[in-house]
Write a protein that holds these residues in place. Structure first.
Motif, PDB file in Angstrom:
ATOM      1  N   VAL A   6       0.725  -1.166   0.107  1.00 37.78           N
ATOM      2  CA  VAL A   6       0.006  -0.051   0.023  1.00 37.78           C
ATOM      3  C   VAL A   6       0.735   1.244  -0.114  1.00 37.78           C
ATOM      4  O   VAL A   6       1.913   1.300   0.773  1.00 37.78           O
ATOM      5  CB  VAL A   6      -0.783  -0.192   1.037  1.00 37.78           C
ATOM      6  N   HIS A   7       0.622   2.183  -0.922  1.00 35.21           N
ATOM      7  CA  HIS A   7       1.423   3.387  -0.990  1.00 35.21           C
ATOM      8  C   HIS A   7       0.516   4.607  -0.684  1.00 35.21           C
ATOM      9  O   HIS A   7      -0.388   5.111  -1.489  1.00 35.21           O
ATOM     10  CB  HIS A   7       1.893   3.498  -2.631  1.00 35.21           C
ATOM     11  N   PHE A  47       0.637  -2.445   9.572  1.00 36.54           N
ATOM     12  CA  PHE A  47      -0.370  -3.816   9.537  1.00 36.54           C
ATOM     13  C   PHE A  47      -1.502  -3.755  10.168  1.00 36.54           C
ATOM     14  O   PHE A  47      -2.704  -3.852   9.707  1.00 36.54           O
ATOM     15  CB  PHE A  47       0.737  -5.089   9.915  1.00 36.54           C
ATOM     16  N   LEU A  48      -1.331  -3.036  11.614  1.00 30.14           N
ATOM     17  CA  LEU A  48      -2.352  -2.868  12.532  1.00 30.14           C
ATOM     18  C   LEU A  48      -3.275  -1.561  11.927  1.00 30.14           C
ATOM     19  O   LEU A  48      -4.541  -1.782  11.652  1.00 30.14           O
ATOM     20  CB  LEU A  48      -1.815  -2.361  13.819  1.00 30.14           C
ATOM     21  N   VAL A  49      -2.660  -0.698  11.291  1.00 22.39           N
ATOM     22  CA  VAL A  49      -3.578   0.398  10.651  1.00 22.39           C
ATOM     23  C   VAL A  49      -4.479  -0.194   9.514  1.00 22.39           C
ATOM     24  O   VAL A  49      -5.520   0.113   9.244  1.00 22.39           O
ATOM     25  CB  VAL A  49      -2.776   1.686  10.347  1.00 22.39           C
ATOM     26  N   ILE A  50      -3.667  -0.996   8.685  1.00 22.09           N
ATOM     27  CA  ILE A  50      -4.487  -1.337   7.436  1.00 22.09           C
ATOM     28  C   ILE A  50      -5.488  -2.251   7.735  1.00 22.09           C
ATOM     29  O   ILE A  50      -6.591  -2.195   6.911  1.00 22.09           O
ATOM     30  CB  ILE A  50      -3.391  -2.024   6.609  1.00 22.09           C
ATOM     31  N   ALA A  57      -9.502  -7.678  15.126  1.00 19.03           N
ATOM     32  CA  ALA A  57      -8.575  -8.444  16.071  1.00 19.03           C
ATOM     33  C   ALA A  57      -7.495  -9.177  15.498  1.00 19.03           C
ATOM     34  O   ALA A  57      -8.228  -9.926  14.607  1.00 19.03           O
ATOM     35  CB  ALA A  57      -9.639  -8.985  16.963  1.00 19.03           C
ATOM     36  N   LEU A  58      -6.377  -9.124  15.594  1.00 24.68           N
ATOM     37  CA  LEU A  58      -5.168  -9.752  15.023  1.00 24.68           C
ATOM     38  C   LEU A  58      -4.542 -10.642  16.079  1.00 24.68           C
ATOM     39  O   LEU A  58      -4.203 -10.177  16.982  1.00 24.68           O
ATOM     40  CB  LEU A  58      -4.374  -8.880  14.290  1.00 24.68           C
ATOM     41  N   SER A  59      -4.536 -11.720  15.874  1.00 26.75           N
ATOM     42  CA  SER A  59      -3.792 -12.766  16.867  1.00 26.75           C
ATOM     43  C   SER A  59      -2.092 -12.458  16.706  1.00 26.75           C
ATOM     44  O   SER A  59      -1.687 -12.242  15.814  1.00 26.75           O
ATOM     45  CB  SER A  59      -4.337 -14.197  16.646  1.00 26.75           C
ATOM     46  N   ARG A  60      -1.506 -12.923  17.767  1.00 21.89           N
ATOM     47  CA  ARG A  60       0.002 -12.868  17.622  1.00 21.89           C
ATOM     48  C   ARG A  60       0.266 -13.718  16.581  1.00 21.89           C
ATOM     49  O   ARG A  60       1.437 -13.245  16.063  1.00 21.89           O
ATOM     50  CB  ARG A  60       0.408 -13.318  19.150  1.00 21.89           C
ATOM     51  N   ASP A  61      -0.197 -14.747  16.283  1.00 23.57           N
ATOM     52  CA  ASP A  61       0.249 -15.792  15.219  1.00 23.57           C
ATOM     53  C   ASP A  61       0.254 -15.014  13.968  1.00 23.57           C
ATOM     54  O   ASP A  61       0.981 -15.182  13.049  1.00 23.57           O
ATOM     55  CB  ASP A  61      -0.541 -16.873  15.325  1.00 23.57           C
ATOM     56  N   ILE A  62      -0.968 -14.286  13.742  1.00 27.73           N
ATOM     57  CA  ILE A  62      -1.039 -13.721  12.484  1.00 27.73           C
ATOM     58  C   ILE A  62       0.109 -12.442  12.513  1.00 27.73           C
ATOM     59  O   ILE A  62       0.617 -12.142  11.132  1.00 27.73           O
ATOM     60  CB  ILE A  62      -2.426 -13.139  12.377  1.00 27.73           C
ATOM     61  N   LEU A  63       0.293 -11.629  13.452  1.00 28.06           N
ATOM     62  CA  LEU A  63       1.127 -10.811  13.221  1.00 28.06           C
ATOM     63  C   LEU A  63       2.679 -11.296  13.148  1.00 28.06           C
ATOM     64  O   LEU A  63       3.393 -10.777  12.345  1.00 28.06           O
ATOM     65  CB  LEU A  63       1.219 -10.069  14.681  1.00 28.06           C
ATOM     66  N   LEU A  64       2.788 -12.292  13.732  1.00 26.33           N
ATOM     67  CA  LEU A  64       4.361 -12.788  13.752  1.00 26.33           C
ATOM     68  C   LEU A  64       4.320 -13.355  12.234  1.00 26.33           C
ATOM     69  O   LEU A  64       5.283 -13.166  11.474  1.00 26.33           O
ATOM     70  CB  LEU A  64       4.325 -13.899  14.493  1.00 26.33           C
ATOM     71  N   LYS A 120       2.622 -12.422   9.420  1.00 26.77           N
ATOM     72  CA  LYS A 120       2.661 -11.394   8.149  1.00 26.77           C
ATOM     73  C   LYS A 120       3.512 -10.373   8.469  1.00 26.77           C
ATOM     74  O   LYS A 120       4.172  -9.619   7.549  1.00 26.77           O
ATOM     75  CB  LYS A 120       1.030 -10.856   8.365  1.00 26.77           C
ATOM     76  N   VAL A 121       3.947  -9.826   9.737  1.00 29.55           N
ATOM     77  CA  VAL A 121       4.790  -8.838  10.065  1.00 29.55           C
ATOM     78  C   VAL A 121       6.339  -9.155  10.013  1.00 29.55           C
ATOM     79  O   VAL A 121       7.280  -8.670   9.330  1.00 29.55           O
ATOM     80  CB  VAL A 121       4.609  -7.896  11.061  1.00 29.55           C
ATOM     81  N   TRP A 122       6.495 -10.536  10.633  1.00 24.17           N
ATOM     82  CA  TRP A 122       7.856 -10.917  10.690  1.00 24.17           C
ATOM     83  C   TRP A 122       8.066 -12.018   9.452  1.00 24.17           C
ATOM     84  O   TRP A 122       9.316 -12.321   9.374  1.00 24.17           O
ATOM     85  CB  TRP A 122       8.202 -11.572  11.803  1.00 24.17           C
ATOM     86  N   ASN A 123       7.170 -12.301   8.629  1.00 26.77           N
ATOM     87  CA  ASN A 123       7.206 -13.109   7.602  1.00 26.77           C
ATOM     88  C   ASN A 123       7.748 -14.503   7.804  1.00 26.77           C
ATOM     89  O   ASN A 123       8.589 -15.098   7.033  1.00 26.77           O
ATOM     90  CB  ASN A 123       8.219 -12.389   6.558  1.00 26.77           C
TER      91      ASN A 123
END
Length: 223
Positions: free
Chosen positions: A123-124, A160-163, A168-175, A177-180
């Motif tokens: 996203v730009h 990622f949180l803002v998009i 509600a985003l789980s820690r698994d999803i954040l790890l 998608k953000v940490w790839n």
């Protein structure tokens, strides 16, 4: 055409990556250490950098940090080191993927394509919430018109949180998608970054909500 830079002190590895890159239709330059890589980055534009960790003169972690300060180019770390600490350090520096040796050249080519496409479709845009302003393209965050310094991973986490505002985003999803990467240990990595991110957001820290038993979400309070 995707243009990559392969950085490794082993000539054989550079040769293998370059050969497979050619077959895949990529253009490939080489660098034998971190210092040489930085000079290449200053002189050229690359779509993806393949960075070894253990190198003479300047290691991959240090080189990646300096490169990120020069240009926001995607970096895939290539290393024989499989320690969780090394992976976390790399992702904290803002790298896009981590591949361990020995590796499959074909898989590496596939990862290059994925990282490149992910950056192309990123996203730009800009987001504004009261006095909180986020410039995704410029990778900057301002609070009440004052620029705040976030680490690359804190910035990625915030975006990622803002998009996904109000989700509600789980820690698994954040790890993932953000940490790839898939991480199945404890969740201190996410919790620590959320804590630091909240501190940096100051008066807007409460925009990041804790969802009990799940994880976190970005939600702006409407008065």
């Amino acid at each position: 055409m995707i243009k990559i830079l392969v950085v490794d002190d082993e000539a054989k590895i550079r040769a293998v990556v370059k050969e497979y890159a050619k077959v895949s239709g990529f253009e490939c330059d080489e660098a034998a250490d971190g210092l040489e890589a930085i000079e290449c980055i200053k002189a050229n534009d690359y779509d993806v950098v393949i960075m070894d960790v253990m190198m003479p003169n300047l290691d991959g972690f240090s080189a990646s940090k300096e490169i990120k300060a020069i240009k926001d180019v995607p970096i895939i770390m290539l290393s024989a080191r499989t320690d969780e600490f090394d992976k976390l350090l790399g992702f904290d520096l803002g790298i896009d993927d981590y591949v361990t040796k020995p590796f499959s050249p074909k898989e590496l080519m596939a990862r290059i394509k994925v990282v490149h496409e992910r950056r192309k479709t990123k996203v730009h845009t800009k987001y504004s919430f009261s006095g909180l302003d986020i410039d995704v393209t410029g990778r900057t965050v301002s609070i009440d018109d004052v620029r705040v310094n976030l680490t690359p991973k804190e910035f990625d986490l915030l975006v990622f949180l803002v998009i996904h505002e109000n989700q509600a985003l789980s820690r698994d999803i954040l790890l993932d998608k953000v940490w790839n990467y898939n991480y199945y240990g404890d969740y201190r990595t996410v919790d620590t970054h959320i804590k630091m991110l909240r501190q940096n957001l100051g008066p807007y820290r409460d925009y990041i909500k804790t969802v009990r038993g799940t994880g976190y979400k970005f939600e702006v309070n409407v008065q």
